[in-house]
Design a protein around this motif. Structure first.
Motif, PDB file in Angstrom:
ATOM      1  N   ALA A   1      -7.561   7.716   1.664  1.00 38.70           N
ATOM      2  CA  ALA A   1      -6.411   8.614   1.830  1.00 38.70           C
ATOM      3  C   ALA A   1      -5.814   8.941   0.461  1.00 38.70           C
ATOM      4  O   ALA A   1      -5.473  10.095   0.175  1.00 38.70           O
ATOM      5  CB  ALA A   1      -5.365   7.968   2.738  1.00 38.70           C
ATOM      6  N   ARG A   2      -5.715   7.942  -0.413  1.00 36.79           N
ATOM      7  CA  ARG A   2      -5.163   8.191  -1.750  1.00 36.79           C
ATOM      8  C   ARG A   2      -6.155   8.941  -2.631  1.00 36.79           C
ATOM      9  O   ARG A   2      -5.780   9.736  -3.484  1.00 36.79           O
ATOM     10  CB  ARG A   2      -4.744   6.864  -2.392  1.00 36.79           C
ATOM     11  CG  ARG A   2      -3.460   6.292  -1.772  1.00 36.79           C
ATOM     12  CD  ARG A   2      -3.053   4.958  -2.376  1.00 36.79           C
ATOM     13  NE  ARG A   2      -3.970   3.895  -2.004  1.00 36.79           N
ATOM     14  CZ  ARG A   2      -4.782   3.265  -2.856  1.00 36.79           C
ATOM     15  NH1 ARG A   2      -4.767   3.573  -4.143  1.00 36.79           N
ATOM     16  NH2 ARG A   2      -5.579   2.314  -2.435  1.00 36.79           N
TER      17      ARG A   2
ATOM     18  N   PRO B   1       0.859  -1.184   0.000  1.00 38.08           N
ATOM     19  CA  PRO B   1       0.000   0.000   0.000  1.00 38.08           C
ATOM     20  C   PRO B   1       0.898   1.237   0.000  1.00 38.08           C
ATOM     21  O   PRO B   1       1.531   1.578   0.992  1.00 38.08           O
ATOM     22  CB  PRO B   1      -0.789  -0.135   1.297  1.00 38.08           C
ATOM     23  CG  PRO B   1      -0.687  -1.580   1.658  1.00 38.08           C
ATOM     24  CD  PRO B   1       0.633  -2.051   1.129  1.00 38.08           C
TER      25      PRO B   1
ATOM     26  N   ASP C   1      -7.113   3.218   3.299  1.00 37.18           N
ATOM     27  CA  ASP C   1      -5.998   3.555   2.415  1.00 37.18           C
ATOM     28  C   ASP C   1      -6.520   4.131   1.100  1.00 37.18           C
ATOM     29  O   ASP C   1      -5.982   5.105   0.575  1.00 37.18           O
ATOM     30  CB  ASP C   1      -5.163   2.286   2.174  1.00 37.18           C
ATOM     31  CG  ASP C   1      -3.920   2.574   1.358  1.00 37.18           C
ATOM     32  OD1 ASP C   1      -3.140   3.457   1.783  1.00 37.18           O
ATOM     33  OD2 ASP C   1      -3.744   1.946   0.300  1.00 37.18           O
TER      34      ASP C   1
ATOM     35  N   ALA D   1       0.643   4.370   0.013  1.00 36.11           N
ATOM     36  CA  ALA D   1       0.506   5.546   0.864  1.00 36.11           C
ATOM     37  C   ALA D   1       1.156   5.348   2.230  1.00 36.11           C
ATOM     38  O   ALA D   1       1.529   6.313   2.893  1.00 36.11           O
ATOM     39  CB  ALA D   1      -0.964   5.878   1.050  1.00 36.11           C
ATOM     40  N   LEU D   2       1.280   4.092   2.620  1.00 35.96           N
ATOM     41  CA  LEU D   2       1.855   3.833   3.940  1.00 35.96           C
ATOM     42  C   LEU D   2       3.376   3.933   3.909  1.00 35.96           C
ATOM     43  O   LEU D   2       4.018   4.199   4.919  1.00 35.96           O
ATOM     44  CB  LEU D   2       1.466   2.428   4.410  1.00 35.96           C
ATOM     45  CG  LEU D   2      -0.016   2.207   4.656  1.00 35.96           C
ATOM     46  CD1 LEU D   2      -0.262   0.771   5.081  1.00 35.96           C
ATOM     47  CD2 LEU D   2      -0.527   3.182   5.699  1.00 35.96           C
TER      48      LEU D   2
ATOM     49  N   ASP E   1      -8.265  -2.154   1.024  1.00 38.05           N
ATOM     50  CA  ASP E   1      -8.238  -1.394   2.276  1.00 38.05           C
ATOM     51  C   ASP E   1      -8.919  -0.032   2.041  1.00 38.05           C
ATOM     52  O   ASP E   1      -8.372   0.840   1.370  1.00 38.05           O
ATOM     53  CB  ASP E   1      -6.772  -1.221   2.701  1.00 38.05           C
ATOM     54  CG  ASP E   1      -6.629  -0.425   3.983  1.00 38.05           C
ATOM     55  OD1 ASP E   1      -7.504   0.425   4.285  1.00 38.05           O
ATOM     56  OD2 ASP E   1      -5.625  -0.642   4.693  1.00 38.05           O
TER      57      ASP E   1
ATOM     58  N   SER F   1       1.599   8.130  -3.662  1.00 42.42           N
ATOM     59  CA  SER F   1       0.161   7.930  -3.509  1.00 42.42           C
ATOM     60  C   SER F   1      -0.433   7.745  -4.899  1.00 42.42           C
ATOM     61  O   SER F   1      -0.579   8.701  -5.649  1.00 42.42           O
ATOM     62  CB  SER F   1      -0.455   9.155  -2.814  1.00 42.42           C
ATOM     63  OG  SER F   1      -1.864   9.052  -2.815  1.00 42.42           O
TER      64      SER F   1
END
Ligand code: ACM
Length: 717
Positions: A506-507, A5, A503, A7-8, A500, A26
């Motif tokens: 957030a993206r 993922p 996630d 973004a993490l 997820d 991202s």
């Protein structure tokens, strides 16, 4: 390679060589694999592009567009020299570039020496450039850079579509182009244009000019504009698949040419919406029209609609009765299949592949090369593929129903039981109103079904997100498609395991911003609409609109309840519910922050206090506006409830601060306001029931409720 993922990752990695902080990657849709390295590649100006392998004018235009977008995304002046190297290798020319076999795979390597993009074919170059745009970051000092990464990517499904209804509301060429621009950025590759329906026929026809002259109602695409749109889409790796709905949803055709209608003498009104399947003139008309339209739309796939022929469409029509007798047809569905077989023959001779909404397989007698478009339930995917039909899935993906991004993102195109009306709901729905009972047929009910076999899975071409336009005008199309279509682009492109939702959101917030920088108009439109509702004083409305969303599942369509009461209602499309974002990412971000704090993040409390203070102050400003602005007055109870949530939210933060439970009076206040918000949200949560539930003031749902509830619960309320 494992999926990371993105973004993490790299959140606080710092480059070793003094190039500044690494950007957080991202990407939407998430690629098959991303490997990040520490460091960045500075981007000071225009990229220096070199080419190896296949080369064509489309690619030169794509590279130029990329350079232009660089300026929009980062502010880097692209007339300035000094940008990094971009070496593009295109493995092979691709005669199938605009087919399901398009070569879309690519690899992207950003190293300190520059960028290497290796693509399987020209469309792969477009996909790689789309990812490269998403990698561009602007640092705090205004300088642009790319993170050092290696990406290996290819799509899961070859059909990743959006359907736009141009019949209920006409969408201008400019608006359609803007959607195609956004589609390219998230690797969607099919634009299905719904071009005829009861309400209008939207393409210039030289063979049957009354179609656009009479049934276009003054708004249609000229043939030149269609060619322009098709070319514009092709340049962006997007196919345009047209739909002309027959034999039902055809009132525009019969308005232009009344002799095509079933039951022209006027028996059931439904007959006017349906073509006469017993007349040679109908077939001559459809075949000549489709021949003309097939020439305009080069795509191999030609959608003939085929949905929702009313039960009584042909009832008592002596011509249809004679046809049934002569051909041995026993049911309405068999008459439909007879009609479709003739159209199929003509289109197949013309080299087209026929697509039809799921009803076309009701008799199970259509040729196997007809592609089925599942829309009412996920069961249809199972039924169509069991019969050996290739299938496109739209069940659960109707963006016009205004559900959240997560609602549709959760559904996998291969799932056989995900979308549709549960049997227990069907029973209750039939009791709501006799007119409703007619629509609650077995076809809309979803039953548990076995998973698809591997052979069936291989027949699923992908998914498509429709936006029907009963409530969607040209002005608000951007906000009804985006950013949710980007979440669905991920569902159709990325591996099945990518699911997820936190996630994704957030993206999605990052991607929404990019789409706006590249020209999406949703935010500008919202500001314009708010300024119409409160000229010169719209700012408080914009704060409010970030915290709410429109009632769902057509609840906002006041024409439907009026119709059920036997009345007529003229809908306007200029209210707060029309201006509100469907799934506000500002509200989402608040909910995520509040859930963090509820889970123990003490540092996040200060930011939440800031949020609540803004809400409370904003309500005072909205209340002041309401006196002079009727649209604002309607929304006052919503704004008041948000202010109440701010009050109980602040109290919950105080309680968390001192480690004592929320006082009982405040807990009771919290329960009242949160339960009211939940009840209003639940009222439009299910289609059909949504017409009968209690509509919230101004048709606005409060979108921050779950965050406030989480806080209140954490504080023992
Ligand atoms: C449809 O929504 N009638 C395909």
């Amino acid at each position: 390679m494992p999926i990371r993922p993105a973004a993490l990752a790299a959140a606080c990695a710092f480059a070793l060589l003094g190039a500044g902080p690494a950007a957080a990657v991202s990407l939407t849709p998430l690629p098959q694999s991303v490997t990040e390295h520490e460091g960045v590649l500075p981007v000071a100006g225009r990229f220096v592009v070199t080419w190896t392998g296949c080369r064509e004018p489309m690619l030169d235009r794509a590279a130029e567009r990329f350079q232009r977008d660089l300026a929009r995304l980062t502010g880097v002046e692209t007339f300035a020299a000094g940008g990094p190297a971009l070496e593009i290798t295109c493995a092979a020319a691709d005669p199938g570039a605009l087919t399901l076999e398009a070569r879309e795979a690519y690899r992207l390597q950003v190293s300190p020496r520059g960028v290497a993009l290796q693509a399987d074919g020209p469309v792969g170059v477009l996909r790689g450039l789309a990812t490269l745009r998403q990698l561009l970051e602007t640092g705090p000092d205004g300088s642009a850079s790319l993170p050092l990464v290696a990406i290996d990517d290819a799509p899961r499904f070859p059909w990743r579509g959006v359907m736009i209804d141009t019949a209920r509301h006409f969408m201008s060429v400019e608006t359609i182009k803007r959607q195609i621009d956004a589609m390219e950025q998230v690797k969607l590759n099919v634009l299905h244009l719904h071009l005829s329906d009861n309400e209008a026929f939207r393409v210039e026809s030289r063979r049957y000019p009354r179609l656009h002259e009479v049934a276009g109602h003054g708004q249609f695409y000229t043939q030149g504009q269609i060619r322009e749109l098709v070319a514009y889409a092709a340049d962006r790796g997007v196919r345009v698949a047209p739909e002309f709905d027959v034999p039902g949803h055809a009132r525009a055709m019969t308005l232009a040419y009344p002799q095509l209608a079933s039951n022209p003498a006027g028996a059931p009104a439904a007959g006017l919406q349906v073509l006469n399947p017993a007349s040679d003139e109908t077939y001559r008309f459809v075949e000549r029209l489709f021949d003309e339209m097939a020439g305009l739309f080069p795509d191999a796939y030609f959608h003939i609609g085929g949905d929702e022929v009313p039960d009584d469409a042909w009832a008592g029509d002596p011509q249809v009765e004679a046809l049934m007798k002569a051909e041995g047809l026993k049911t309405k569905a068999e008459v439909e299949a007879h009609f479709h077989r003739r159209i199929h023959q003509a289109l197949t001779r013309r080299g087209k592949i026929v697509v039809g909404w799921e009803e076309v397989i009701d008799t199970g007698t259509l040729p196997r090369d007809v592609v089925v478009h599942a829309w009412r339930t996920s069961n249809a995917t199972a039924r169509a593929t069991a019969l050996g039909h290739k299938t496109i899935v739209s069940a659960g993906y109707y963006l016009d129903l205004l559900n959240t991004a997560a609602f549709s993102y959760r559904l996998d195109p291969l799932d056989t039981s995900a979308a549709g009306m549960p049997p227990k709901d069907a029973e209750a729905a039939r009791k709501l109103h006799p007119l409703v009972a007619r629509f609650v047929t077995d076809g809309v009910i979803v039953q548990p079904m076995a998973p698809l076999s591997p052979e069936q899975e291989a027949l699923v071409l992908g998914g498509e997100a429709p936006v029907w336009a009963e409530l969607i005008t040209d002005e608000i199309l951007d906000s009804r498609l985006w950013p949710r279509a980007a979440a669905l682009a991920e569902r159709f492109w990325s591996p099945r395991e990518v699911r997820d939702e936190g996630d994704m959101y957030a993206r999605l917030a990052v991607q929404q911003d990019r789409l706006r920088r590249l020209g999406l108009q949703d935010l500008a439109t919202r500001a314009r609409m708010a300024s119409r509702l409160a000229p010169g004083a719209s700012e408080p409305l914009l704060v409010l609109l970030d915290l709410v969303g429109p009632a769902r599942n057509m609840a906002h369509d006041q024409r439907v309840p009026a119709l059920l009461r036997g009345e007529k209602f003229v809908q306007n499309f200029n209210g707060l519910a029309d201006a509100a974002p469907v799934d506000s990412l500002v509200a989402r971000a608040f909910v995520a922050r509040a859930e963090h704090v509820a889970a123990g993040d003490a540092e996040g409390r200060a930011a939440l206090r800031g949020d609540f203070e803004v809400w409370a102050a904003n309500h005072r400003r909205v209340a002041a506006l309401a006196a002079d602005h009727p649209a604002v007055r309607d929304a006052l109870p919503v704004s008041a409830d948000i202010a109440e949530m701010a009050a109980v939210g602040l109290a919950a933060l105080d309680a968390l601060e001192v480690g004592k439970p929320l006082a009982p009076d405040l807990a009771a206040r919290a329960k009242t306001v949160l339960d009211r918000a939940d009840a209003f949200e639940a009222a439009s949560a299910r289609p059909i029931f949504s017409f009968f539930g209690q509509r919230p003031p101004a048709d606005l749902i409060i979108m921050v409720t779950p965050g406030v509830r989480a806080l209140v619960q954490a504080a023992g309320g």
